[in-house]
Design a protein around this motif. Structure first.
Motif, PDB file in Angstrom:
ATOM      1  N   ASP A   1       7.225   3.898  -0.023  1.00 19.53           N
ATOM      2  CA  ASP A   1       8.533   3.588   0.566  1.00 19.53           C
ATOM      3  C   ASP A   1       8.881   4.538   1.709  1.00 19.53           C
ATOM      4  O   ASP A   1      10.036   4.590   2.154  1.00 19.53           O
ATOM      5  N   ALA A   2       7.888   5.305   2.165  1.00 15.82           N
ATOM      6  CA  ALA A   2       7.986   6.149   3.366  1.00 15.82           C
ATOM      7  C   ALA A   2       8.972   7.312   3.217  1.00 15.82           C
ATOM      8  O   ALA A   2       9.595   7.739   4.177  1.00 15.82           O
ATOM      9  N   LEU A   3       9.104   7.854   1.987  1.00 16.87           N
ATOM     10  CA  LEU A   3      10.003   8.985   1.778  1.00 16.87           C
ATOM     11  C   LEU A   3       9.312  10.331   1.973  1.00 16.87           C
ATOM     12  O   LEU A   3       9.977  11.374   1.929  1.00 16.87           O
ATOM     13  N   GLY A   4       8.028  10.319   2.175  1.00 17.73           N
ATOM     14  CA  GLY A   4       7.299  11.561   2.380  1.00 17.73           C
ATOM     15  C   GLY A   4       5.813  11.330   2.200  1.00 17.73           C
ATOM     16  O   GLY A   4       5.386  10.260   1.771  1.00 17.73           O
ATOM     17  N   THR A   5       5.037  12.354   2.530  1.00 13.12           N
ATOM     18  CA  THR A   5       3.585  12.282   2.362  1.00 13.12           C
ATOM     19  C   THR A   5       3.215  12.709   0.950  1.00 13.12           C
ATOM     20  O   THR A   5       3.876  13.566   0.356  1.00 13.12           O
TER      21      THR A   5
END
Length: 310
Positions: A239-243
């Motif tokens: 969900d693109a909240l972090g790596t």
């Protein structure tokens, strides 16, 4: 009688003297002589060379000793196996697992195991490696399925090395627009230092391995999120909240939708750089009984079908 004959032959060979053998075994010399003589009559051969000093076993005596030792070993294995089978026949089996592999892998494992051992009540629970080690040592857990536990009282049977991937969100300086999978060698990992990272509890063996790997890359991540398990970390990264670094299976088609594919990159990590060791840990006091061996084989087969090596 065989157990007595075995101990007598072993001690006579070790002592080279009938009297000393009797003293070591806390029996009388005439008793040892009588048992040996009866065996010689029974087999029709001499077992002891009484003319030599010290006395020695004859070739027939050496062969008989070898067979008796093997018989004793097989008998001990049989007794141990029967004990474990009696414990497992109507017993309860508790298996803890971390989430290096997803939940659906345990369905075929439990189905196959239950078909062979229908009387065993099997329970699978989620647990991190640190808690699993404590539960194994306390005796409240039978097996831990996951990464190896570094404790001398615990045996570990390796099953597989699970390939890992970087999941990189579009907010990262490493993100390559228009791509879903990117080449590992094309990435400048130094750019990850200070960027938002998603991890699991630092005491978990998986997270320690990831930290060591990142350190080797000279990356100092900023852990903006710490979540209980790897699967949740992977979902949040999707969900693109972090790596994050996650097992490759978590970015397979069943877990990733088309919208997510546009917002992330996935970079497969070479297994010689880092991979998640996956196997079965149990107390050394649990000998390799048939249910344990079968469980190991079932898990190995299912993992190979589900998550083959890259």
């Amino acid at each position: 009688m065989n157990s007595k004959l075995l101990s007598f032959l072993e001690e006579i060979k070790a002592q080279g003297n009938m009297s000393k053998a009797a003293q070591a075994l806390f029996v009388t010399q005439p008793y040892i002589s009588r048992v040996i003589k009866n065996a010689e009559v029974n087999f029709g051969v001499r077992l002891i060379d009484r003319s030599s000093h010290p006395i020695q076993l004859t070739y027939a005596g050496e062969k008989l000793l070898s067979y008796l030792q093997e018989e004793n070993r097989l008998r001990a294995n049989l007794d141990r196996e029967m004990t474990h089978l009696s414990e497992f026949k109507y017993g309860h089996l508790t298996i803890a697992s971390n989430d290096v592999l997803s939940n659906d892998i345990y369905e075929p494992i439990l189905i196959r195991f239950s078909h062979k051992y229908p009387k065993i009540h099997a329970q699978v629970i989620r647990m991190n490696s640190r808690d699993a080690e404590k539960r194994l040592l306390s005796g409240s857990l039978d097996f831990f399925v996951g990464q190896p536990l570094s404790n001398p009282k615990i045996d570990y049977q390796p099953v597989a090395k699970v390939p890992l991937v970087f999941i990189i969100p579009e907010s990262s300086s490493l993100f390559q627009s228009g791509k879903y999978k990117v080449d590992y060698d094309s990435l400048n990992f130094n750019k990850l230092s200070g960027e938002p990272f998603i991890g699991i509890p630092q005491q978990d063996f998986y997270q320690r391995a990831v930290n060591n790997y990142l350190s080797d890359l000279s990356v100092s991540p900023e852990y903006s999120l710490e979540v209980p398990d790897i699967h949740l970390a992977a979902n949040l990264a999707l969900d693109a909240l972090g790596t994050t670094i996650a097992p490759e299976v978590f970015v397979s088609d069943q877990f990733v939708n088309d919208d997510q594919r546009k917002k992330i990159n996935v970079a497969p990590i070479p297994t010689d750089a880092i991979a998640a060791d996956f196997g079965i840990s149990y107390m050394k006091t649990k000998q390799a009984s048939e249910p344990i061996t079968d469980l190991l084989n079932i898990i190995t087969d299912v993992v190979e079908e589900y998550a083959p090596s890259r």
